[in-house]
Write a protein that holds these residues in place. Structure first.
Motif, short mmCIF file in Angstrom:
data_model
loop_
_atom_site.label_atom_id
_atom_site.label_comp_id
_atom_site.label_asym_id
_atom_site.label_seq_id
_atom_site.Cartn_x
_atom_site.Cartn_y
_atom_site.Cartn_z
N PHE A 201 37.47 44.30 30.97
CA PHE A 201 38.01 42.96 30.69
C PHE A 201 37.46 41.94 31.68
O PHE A 201 37.02 40.84 31.30
CB PHE A 201 39.53 43.01 30.74
CG PHE A 201 40.21 41.67 30.59
CD1 PHE A 201 40.25 41.02 29.38
CD2 PHE A 201 40.79 41.06 31.70
CE1 PHE A 201 40.87 39.77 29.25
CE2 PHE A 201 41.41 39.82 31.58
CZ PHE A 201 41.45 39.18 30.35
N LEU A 202 37.48 42.30 32.96
CA LEU A 202 37.06 41.35 33.99
C LEU A 202 35.55 41.20 34.10
O LEU A 202 35.06 40.37 34.87
CB LEU A 202 37.64 41.76 35.34
CG LEU A 202 39.17 41.60 35.47
CD1 LEU A 202 39.65 42.09 36.82
CD2 LEU A 202 39.59 40.15 35.25
N LEU A 203 34.83 41.97 33.31
CA LEU A 203 33.39 41.79 33.28
C LEU A 203 33.03 40.44 32.67
O LEU A 203 32.04 39.81 33.07
CB LEU A 203 32.74 42.91 32.45
CG LEU A 203 31.22 42.92 32.36
CD1 LEU A 203 30.61 43.22 33.73
CD2 LEU A 203 30.75 43.95 31.34
N GLU A 204 33.86 39.96 31.72
CA GLU A 204 33.54 38.72 31.02
C GLU A 204 34.69 37.70 31.03
O GLU A 204 34.55 36.61 30.48
CB GLU A 204 33.17 39.03 29.56
CG GLU A 204 31.96 39.93 29.42
CD GLU A 204 31.55 40.13 27.97
OE1 GLU A 204 32.27 39.64 27.07
OE2 GLU A 204 30.51 40.77 27.74
N ASN A 205 35.81 38.06 31.65
CA ASN A 205 36.97 37.17 31.69
C ASN A 205 37.46 37.05 33.12
O ASN A 205 37.13 37.87 33.98
CB ASN A 205 38.10 37.73 30.81
CG ASN A 205 37.69 37.90 29.37
OD1 ASN A 205 37.75 36.97 28.57
ND2 ASN A 205 37.27 39.12 29.00
N ASP A 206 38.26 36.02 33.37
CA ASP A 206 38.86 35.92 34.71
C ASP A 206 40.36 36.11 34.62
O ASP A 206 40.98 35.93 33.56
CB ASP A 206 38.49 34.59 35.37
CG ASP A 206 39.38 33.43 34.95
OD1 ASP A 206 40.50 33.31 35.47
OD2 ASP A 206 38.94 32.63 34.09
N ALA A 207 40.94 36.48 35.76
CA ALA A 207 42.38 36.63 35.87
C ALA A 207 42.83 35.94 37.15
O ALA A 207 43.62 36.46 37.93
CB ALA A 207 42.77 38.11 35.89
N GLY A 208 42.31 34.73 37.34
CA GLY A 208 42.53 34.04 38.59
C GLY A 208 43.49 32.89 38.51
O GLY A 208 44.05 32.58 37.44
N SER A 209 43.64 32.21 39.64
CA SER A 209 44.49 31.02 39.74
C SER A 209 43.70 29.86 40.33
O SER A 209 44.26 28.83 40.67
CB SER A 209 45.70 31.30 40.64
OG SER A 209 45.27 31.64 41.95
#
Length: 548
Positions: A201-209
């Motif tokens: 998932f985090l290869l192409e998406n972010d989970a940041g703030s």
């Protein structure tokens, strides 16, 4: 000799220019500039990299990754231009008397891009993910942090294996992920009930703030990010609405895009000829800045013939440092330590100079004196960095005068990283450059020389010195800054006569940028942060599209 070196450098420049006329690596359909991303607007800053960056904060750790991660994610603490840190997601902290337990109070007003609140649980989850995966910037923590837990929503506690003086400085690389979002996107993997730990998932998406979020990820092409309009910290109205990190830095393409105003910033790997040429274009200026980067020759201490200190010293005497600092890396200054003068703990080490006779003397003192020609020295230069080809050719030309055979090998960056995993596949000499991941001498010692961290692109010297390992561990464990600095200096004294790696120049980074409509404060020496990647920190850049 000078004429020979000049001729070789000129030949390298010509080859680079002709090579640039071929197919662009950024366009698999047959050349030209990279295609415009879907939804790409005019209020944007675009810059080039050697490859499409790895945007998983648990995996990415090179310069390209850092330039994106710092914009997508918030660190626990923020680095400052003077090398210290300031509160960020952590408002305050305290450390126990024994220096092993660190307690952080977390802001309660931060939300991730998903809308989920950022809590101490997310901080603990992020650290545990790094420890479990053992990739990326995890090397900064995996030997230091024993346990991490969220005490409540705003309190996180980190317990270290030993007294640790540098933990706070390293936490500038703890990029906090949205644990709930990542957990919702686990796929099959090797981490037990955590599956792949969200890596796919985090290869192409972010989970940041962070101040920006991913809008489009195109493999082998680019990452397009857009401003986070609900960012918890104030953003200037003139910071770019979008930024685009382009995974190609082929010289002709970069020059063409800059001239067409399809690119706002160049990368640090462009040749001095390209940068000088762009600086003559109306509306384009050249920014020069120092962020602690040093150009090194990383020497494989475990592979013949560079396993002999006399051969390593001979190499140090084979370098024409004036040519390197004036012609290959213009405006740079000769390095006199493996630690940058801008880093806490710097001390001058042996100051080698160009001396062919001394190089011959060192070879004669080595165990390979009678058969050095049977052990050609492989000098690897990163294919995406034309300046390093000139450096490798310079070494080869001088080595021939010393009676040493040098094989110059052009190697793609991905292969350099892969080859550094074992001493057998690591070249005798790897031409590279980097700044510490935190602005202390310990950042270089730990990442580039500790045997516990061997097998990475930064640590391919394969020193394997138990005494050195002990000195590094002792320094990193020291809480008092003055005492830690003294121990950093002692390490440089210990290494001074071993020549485990060769620092060439403290690199002056040179970027061409669109000065007519871009205010490039992130790289301005007055504002720049001496941590890798921050020259592309978008909140410190302003863009005025109406001035194009």
């Amino acid at each position: 000799m000078k004429k020979l070196i000049a001729s070789l450098l000129c030949a390298a420049m010509v080859m680079t220019l002709f090579a640039g006329c071929g197919k662009s690596s950024s366009d698999s359909s047959g050349g030209g500039t990279p295609a415009k991303a879907e939804g790409e607007g005019e209020d944007i800053v675009r810059y080039t990299l050697t490859t499409t960056p790895q945007i998983d904060p648990g995996v990415g750790a090179d310069l390209g990754a850092a330039t994106v991660l710092i914009n997508l994610y918030d660190p626990l603490v923020m680095p400052k231009k003077d090398g210290s840190v300031e509160p960020w997601i952590a408002k305050e902290w305290k450390v126990s008397e024994d220096g092993k337990t660190w307690t952080f109070t977390i802001r309660d007003d931060v939300k991730f891009h998903s809308g989920n609140p950022l809590t101490a649980h997310d901080v603990a989850y992020t650290m545990q993910r790094l420890l479990d995966m053992g990739e990326g910037f995890g090397y900064l923590f995996n030997s230091a942090v024993k346990e991490v837990k969220a005490v409540d929503d705003t309190t996180v506690e980190m317990v270290c294996n030993e007294t640790t003086g540098t933990l706070l400085a390293t936490l500038v690389r703890l990029y906090i992920v949205d644990s709930k979002l990542v957990e919702e996107n686990y796929a099959d993997g090797t981490y037990g009930d955590k599956g792949d730990y969200g890596k796919a998932f985090l290869l192409e998406n972010d989970a940041g703030s962070g101040p920006y979020k991913v809008k489009e990820y195109a493999a082998n092409s680019h990452v397009l990010c857009e401003k986070n309009t609900e960012y918890w910290s104030e953003l200037d109205a003139d910071t770019p609405e979008q930024f685009k990190a382009i995974g190609s830095n082929e010289a002709v393409t970069v020059k063409t895009m800059m001239e067409r105003k399809e690119l706002e910033l160049t990368d640090k790997y462009q040749s001095s000829e390209t940068i000088d040429s762009l600086g003559k274009v109306e509306g384009i200026d050249v920014m020069e800045t120092n962020t602690g980067d040093i150009i090194y020759l990383l020497l494989n201490n475990s592979k013949a013939p560079t396993d002999d200190p006399h051969v390593r010293k001979a190499l140090a005497y084979m370098i024409d440092y004036d040519v390197v600092s004036k012609d290959i890396y213009p405006s740079s200054k000769k390095a006199d330590s493996i630690i940058s003068q801008s880093s806490m703990g710097y001390k001058k080490m042996n100051d080698y100079s160009f001396n062919i006779e001394k190089a011959k003397e060192e070879i004669a003192l080595s165990k390979y004196a009678d058969n050095i020609q049977d052990y050609p020295i492989e000098v690897c230069w990163v294919a995406e960095t034309p300046a390093r080809e000139k450096l490798a050719l310079l070494i080869q030309a001088v080595a021939d005068q010393v009676g040493v055979k040098v094989n110059v090998v052009k190697t793609p960056w991905a292969s350099v990283v892969e080859n550094s995993s074992s001493p057998e596949t690591t070249a005798n000499v790897t031409t590279t450059g980097f700044a510490a991941d935190y602005p202390e001498a310990g950042g270089v010692f730990d990442s580039a020389l500790s045997s516990k961290k061997a097998g990475t692109w930064m640590n391919c010297c394969w020193v394997n010195d138990e005494k050195l390992d002990g000195m590094i561990a002792d320094a990193l464990a020291t809480i008092d800054n003055d005492e830690r600095v003294a121990k950093y200096e002692a390490i440089q004294d210990y290494l001074a006569d071993q020549c485990v790696m060769i620092p060439l120049v403290e690199e002056t980074l040179r970027f061409a940028y669109q000065s007519s409509y871009v205010e490039y404060n992130a790289a301005d020496p007055e504002y720049s942060i001496p941590v890798m990647g921050y020259v592309n920190y978008m909140p410190n850049i302003k863009v005025y599209p109406d001035k194009k």
